[in-house]
Design an enzyme around this catalytic site. Structure first.
Site, short mmCIF file in Angstrom:
data_model
loop_
_atom_site.label_atom_id
_atom_site.label_comp_id
_atom_site.label_asym_id
_atom_site.label_seq_id
_atom_site.Cartn_x
_atom_site.Cartn_y
_atom_site.Cartn_z
N HIS A 1 0.83 -1.20 0.00
CA HIS A 1 0.00 0.00 0.00
C HIS A 1 0.86 1.26 0.00
O HIS A 1 1.92 1.30 0.62
CB HIS A 1 -0.92 0.00 1.22
CG HIS A 1 -2.08 -0.94 1.08
ND1 HIS A 1 -1.93 -2.31 1.12
CD2 HIS A 1 -3.41 -0.72 0.86
CE1 HIS A 1 -3.10 -2.88 0.95
NE2 HIS A 1 -4.01 -1.94 0.78
N GLN B 1 -7.62 9.09 -1.88
CA GLN B 1 -6.79 10.14 -1.32
C GLN B 1 -7.23 11.52 -1.82
O GLN B 1 -7.20 12.50 -1.08
CB GLN B 1 -5.31 9.89 -1.64
CG GLN B 1 -4.75 8.66 -0.94
CD GLN B 1 -3.23 8.68 -0.83
OE1 GLN B 1 -2.61 9.74 -0.77
NE2 GLN B 1 -2.64 7.49 -0.78
#
Length: 223
Positions: free
Chosen positions: A126, A147
């Site tokens: 990740h 994000q």
């Protein structure tokens, strides 16, 4: 979602992420090339710029060949097809909840001697929050959208610098990236200030807790 016609809420990826983690888990982003700056951050894509995502039904998941099953769930767990491979024998799934439980069990790997190492590999697959993968535009589509929706691409210079420092300190302490499901516990999304506060609190935590907390957030991201 009920019955065999329920639709699987899976995440599809379009490009490999560059996390910057070597075999020992040390970040390779420090001291190599020009450090990222706020001006280099990509802006979040609009919905029209993102490709349409085909979401398979439980019928398709249950009747697919082994290889097709893994392909249908590609991206649900970032760059980790072994998670789906470990769940395929649990078919047929009668509900989305049953499918999710099988994937969680695959990550847990009870009785598997390699479980801890595979979990560590999953964590290291990740990207960092507002890290170099976001700057270089090498995030998966799902990570980029998550994000971006959290406003991490709209950080002030001070916020961005603070997150970079937190990323470096966290990785130096634990040997893996900080992972947080930025959609929040209710799916409404966390504010940047909340993300930074959680980051700072978890940086002070114990390694065993943080390992488990990262896995918990990975499962949350996969939902």
């Amino acid at each position: 979602s009920r019955g065999a016609s329920a639709r699987c809420n899976v995440s599809w990826t379009t490009s490999p992420a560059t996390t910057g983690y070597g075999p020992a888990g040390a970040s390779t982003s420090r001291g190599i090339g020009k450090p990222p700056t706020l001006a280099t951050l990509p802006r979040p894509s609009s919905g029209n710029e993102q490709r349409t995502m085909n979401i398979p039904t439980l019928d398709a998941v249950n009747t697919a060949t082994r290889d097709d099953f893994v392909a249908l769930l590609a991206g649900t767990y970032e760059h980790s097809p072994w998670v789906a491979e470990g769940a395929v024998q649990q078919r047929p799934f009668t509900s989305l909840a049953a499918l999710k439980a099988a994937l969680v069990a695959s990550v847990r790997g009870s009785g598997r001697s390699t479980a801890r190492q595979q979990q560590l590999t999953l964590i290291r697959a990740h990207p960092e929050l507002a890290g170099k993968a976001m700057v270089s535009r090498s995030l998966t589509a799902e990570s980029s959208r998550e994000q971006g929706n959290a406003g991490l691409t709209d950080c002030t210079p001070a916020e961005f610098a603070h997150i970079q420092e937190l990323n470096a300190d966290y990785n130096a302490k634990f040997g893996w990236p900080f992972i947080l499901a930025v959609r929040g516990p209710r799916g409404m999304g966390l504010q940047r200030a909340e993300i930074i506060a959680i980051f700072k609190r978890r940086l002070a935590g114990h390694a065993d807790f943080e390992f488990a907390e990262n896995l918990r957030n990975i499962h949350r991201i996969a939902e």
